[in-house]
Design a protein around this motif. Structure first.
Motif, PDB file in Angstrom:
ATOM      1  N   LEU A  64       8.491  -5.246   3.836  1.00  0.00           N
ATOM      2  CA  LEU A  64       7.737  -4.694   2.926  1.00  0.00           C
ATOM      3  C   LEU A  64       8.689  -3.333   2.353  1.00  0.00           C
ATOM      4  O   LEU A  64       8.605  -3.139   1.177  1.00  0.00           O
ATOM      5  CB  LEU A  64       6.494  -4.113   3.627  1.00  0.00           C
ATOM      6  CG  LEU A  64       5.471  -5.084   4.026  1.00  0.00           C
ATOM      7  CD1 LEU A  64       4.457  -4.489   4.692  1.00  0.00           C
ATOM      8  CD2 LEU A  64       4.948  -5.998   2.880  1.00  0.00           C
ATOM      9  N   VAL A  65       9.391  -2.717   3.118  1.00  0.00           N
ATOM     10  CA  VAL A  65      10.156  -1.325   3.003  1.00  0.00           C
ATOM     11  C   VAL A  65      11.480  -1.604   2.342  1.00  0.00           C
ATOM     12  O   VAL A  65      11.763  -0.724   1.629  1.00  0.00           O
ATOM     13  CB  VAL A  65      10.022  -0.521   4.004  1.00  0.00           C
ATOM     14  CG1 VAL A  65      10.948   0.723   3.828  1.00  0.00           C
ATOM     15  CG2 VAL A  65       8.713  -0.275   4.746  1.00  0.00           C
ATOM     16  N   SER A  66      12.260  -2.586   2.786  1.00  0.00           N
ATOM     17  CA  SER A  66      13.378  -2.738   2.522  1.00  0.00           C
ATOM     18  C   SER A  66      13.856  -3.135   1.067  1.00  0.00           C
ATOM     19  O   SER A  66      13.216  -4.067   0.633  1.00  0.00           O
ATOM     20  CB  SER A  66      14.373  -3.516   3.444  1.00  0.00           C
ATOM     21  OG  SER A  66      13.964  -4.955   3.358  1.00  0.00           O
ATOM     22  N   PRO A  67      14.809  -2.585   0.244  1.00  0.00           N
ATOM     23  CA  PRO A  67      15.194  -3.273  -0.970  1.00  0.00           C
ATOM     24  C   PRO A  67      15.721  -4.580  -0.816  1.00  0.00           C
ATOM     25  O   PRO A  67      16.469  -4.804  -0.002  1.00  0.00           O
ATOM     26  CB  PRO A  67      16.109  -2.244  -1.509  1.00  0.00           C
ATOM     27  CG  PRO A  67      16.683  -1.750  -0.423  1.00  0.00           C
ATOM     28  CD  PRO A  67      15.749  -1.625   0.748  1.00  0.00           C
ATOM     29  N   ASN A  68      15.527  -5.465  -1.730  1.00  0.00           N
ATOM     30  CA  ASN A  68      15.873  -6.747  -1.972  1.00  0.00           C
ATOM     31  C   ASN A  68      16.445  -7.089  -3.294  1.00  0.00           C
ATOM     32  O   ASN A  68      16.074  -7.360  -4.316  1.00  0.00           O
ATOM     33  CB  ASN A  68      14.868  -7.730  -1.617  1.00  0.00           C
ATOM     34  CG  ASN A  68      15.254  -9.353  -1.571  1.00  0.00           C
ATOM     35  OD1 ASN A  68      16.312  -9.573  -1.351  1.00  0.00           O
ATOM     36  ND2 ASN A  68      14.423 -10.264  -1.623  1.00  0.00           N
ATOM     37  N   LYS A  69      17.966  -6.810  -3.158  1.00  0.00           N
ATOM     38  CA  LYS A  69      18.905  -6.890  -4.330  1.00  0.00           C
ATOM     39  C   LYS A  69      19.777  -7.925  -4.101  1.00  0.00           C
ATOM     40  O   LYS A  69      21.022  -7.439  -4.021  1.00  0.00           O
ATOM     41  CB  LYS A  69      18.980  -5.630  -4.984  1.00  0.00           C
ATOM     42  CG  LYS A  69      18.077  -4.568  -5.103  1.00  0.00           C
ATOM     43  CD  LYS A  69      18.772  -3.477  -5.557  1.00  0.00           C
ATOM     44  CE  LYS A  69      17.751  -2.294  -5.804  1.00  0.00           C
ATOM     45  NZ  LYS A  69      18.035  -1.114  -5.805  1.00  0.00           N
ATOM     46  N   PRO A  70      19.640  -9.353  -3.943  1.00  0.00           N
ATOM     47  CA  PRO A  70      20.659 -10.034  -3.708  1.00  0.00           C
ATOM     48  C   PRO A  70      21.831 -10.349  -4.930  1.00  0.00           C
ATOM     49  O   PRO A  70      21.226 -10.176  -6.130  1.00  0.00           O
ATOM     50  CB  PRO A  70      20.274 -11.416  -3.599  1.00  0.00           C
ATOM     51  CG  PRO A  70      18.605 -11.494  -4.102  1.00  0.00           C
ATOM     52  CD  PRO A  70      18.379  -9.984  -4.186  1.00  0.00           C
ATOM     53  N   ASP A  71      22.909 -10.502  -4.660  1.00  0.00           N
ATOM     54  CA  ASP A  71      23.947 -10.791  -5.731  1.00  0.00           C
ATOM     55  C   ASP A  71      25.198 -11.833  -5.208  1.00  0.00           C
ATOM     56  O   ASP A  71      24.907 -12.214  -3.957  1.00  0.00           O
ATOM     57  CB  ASP A  71      24.653  -9.500  -6.244  1.00  0.00           C
ATOM     58  CG  ASP A  71      25.506  -8.611  -5.221  1.00  0.00           C
ATOM     59  OD1 ASP A  71      25.628  -9.371  -4.027  1.00  0.00           O
ATOM     60  OD2 ASP A  71      25.829  -7.676  -5.673  1.00  0.00           O
ATOM     61  N   SER A  72      26.126 -12.081  -6.105  1.00  0.00           N
ATOM     62  CA  SER A  72      26.882 -13.167  -5.241  1.00  0.00           C
ATOM     63  C   SER A  72      27.899 -12.680  -4.171  1.00  0.00           C
ATOM     64  O   SER A  72      28.088 -13.452  -3.242  1.00  0.00           O
ATOM     65  CB  SER A  72      27.607 -13.677  -6.508  1.00  0.00           C
ATOM     66  OG  SER A  72      28.781 -12.678  -7.108  1.00  0.00           O
ATOM     67  N   ALA A  73      28.098 -11.545  -3.883  1.00  0.00           N
ATOM     68  CA  ALA A  73      28.861 -10.806  -3.037  1.00  0.00           C
ATOM     69  C   ALA A  73      28.085 -10.900  -1.670  1.00  0.00           C
ATOM     70  O   ALA A  73      28.801 -11.293  -0.789  1.00  0.00           O
ATOM     71  CB  ALA A  73      29.464  -9.450  -3.501  1.00  0.00           C
ATOM     72  N   LYS A  74      27.050 -10.619  -1.823  1.00  0.00           N
ATOM     73  CA  LYS A  74      25.892 -10.756  -0.605  1.00  0.00           C
ATOM     74  C   LYS A  74      25.577 -12.199  -0.053  1.00  0.00           C
ATOM     75  O   LYS A  74      25.589 -12.139   1.092  1.00  0.00           O
ATOM     76  CB  LYS A  74      24.705  -9.767  -0.810  1.00  0.00           C
ATOM     77  CG  LYS A  74      24.800  -8.525  -1.152  1.00  0.00           C
ATOM     78  CD  LYS A  74      23.616  -7.777  -1.348  1.00  0.00           C
ATOM     79  CE  LYS A  74      23.570  -6.194  -1.550  1.00  0.00           C
ATOM     80  NZ  LYS A  74      22.372  -5.478  -1.656  1.00  0.00           N
TER      81      LYS A  74
END
Length: 118
Positions: free
Chosen positions: A28-38
């Motif tokens: 709930l709290v953590s940011p979720n911003k996936p990209d190709s490097a991750k």
């Protein structure tokens, strides 16, 4: 009769809450911003060069089992050393038999070459 089981139920509920709450809170709290490097595979600073499902040599498992075996020996030695005065000669002789069996096993492994890496 059922009130006797209330502490067990409470223990289970608290245990589940302690296990599940951090996971839910993190989602709930953590940011979720996936990209190709991750999302890319990462191994020691460079791209993975082999399949993750490659077979390991059986010596890795053998060394791990031997480590656990002789590490557990120490788990038996500490309590024995604490109560040695109370258990007397019988306890001392029982531990010497236990250690003797372990030494014979260690010598056997050594002679069979289980501890050789090459």
């Amino acid at each position: 009769m059922l009130e006797n089981y209330f502490p067990i139920l409470l223990f289970i509920i608290v245990g589940l809450a302690v296990g599940v709450a951090p996971i839910v809170l993190g989602k709930l709290v953590s940011p979720n911003k996936p990209d190709s490097a991750k999302n890319s595979p990462y191994e020691c600073g460079f791209e993975a060069f082999e399949d993750a499902r490659m077979k390991f040599d059986v010596r890795y498992y053998l060394v791990a089992i031997l480590f656990i075996l002789f590490d557990l020996e120490i788990a038996f030695l500490f309590p024995w050393a604490v109560v040695l005065q109370e258990i007397g000669l019988f306890g001392f002789l029982a531990m010497m038999v236990f250690l003797g069996v372990l030494v014979v096993g260690f010598i056997y492994e050594w002679k069979k070459g289980a501890l050789e890496w090459e």
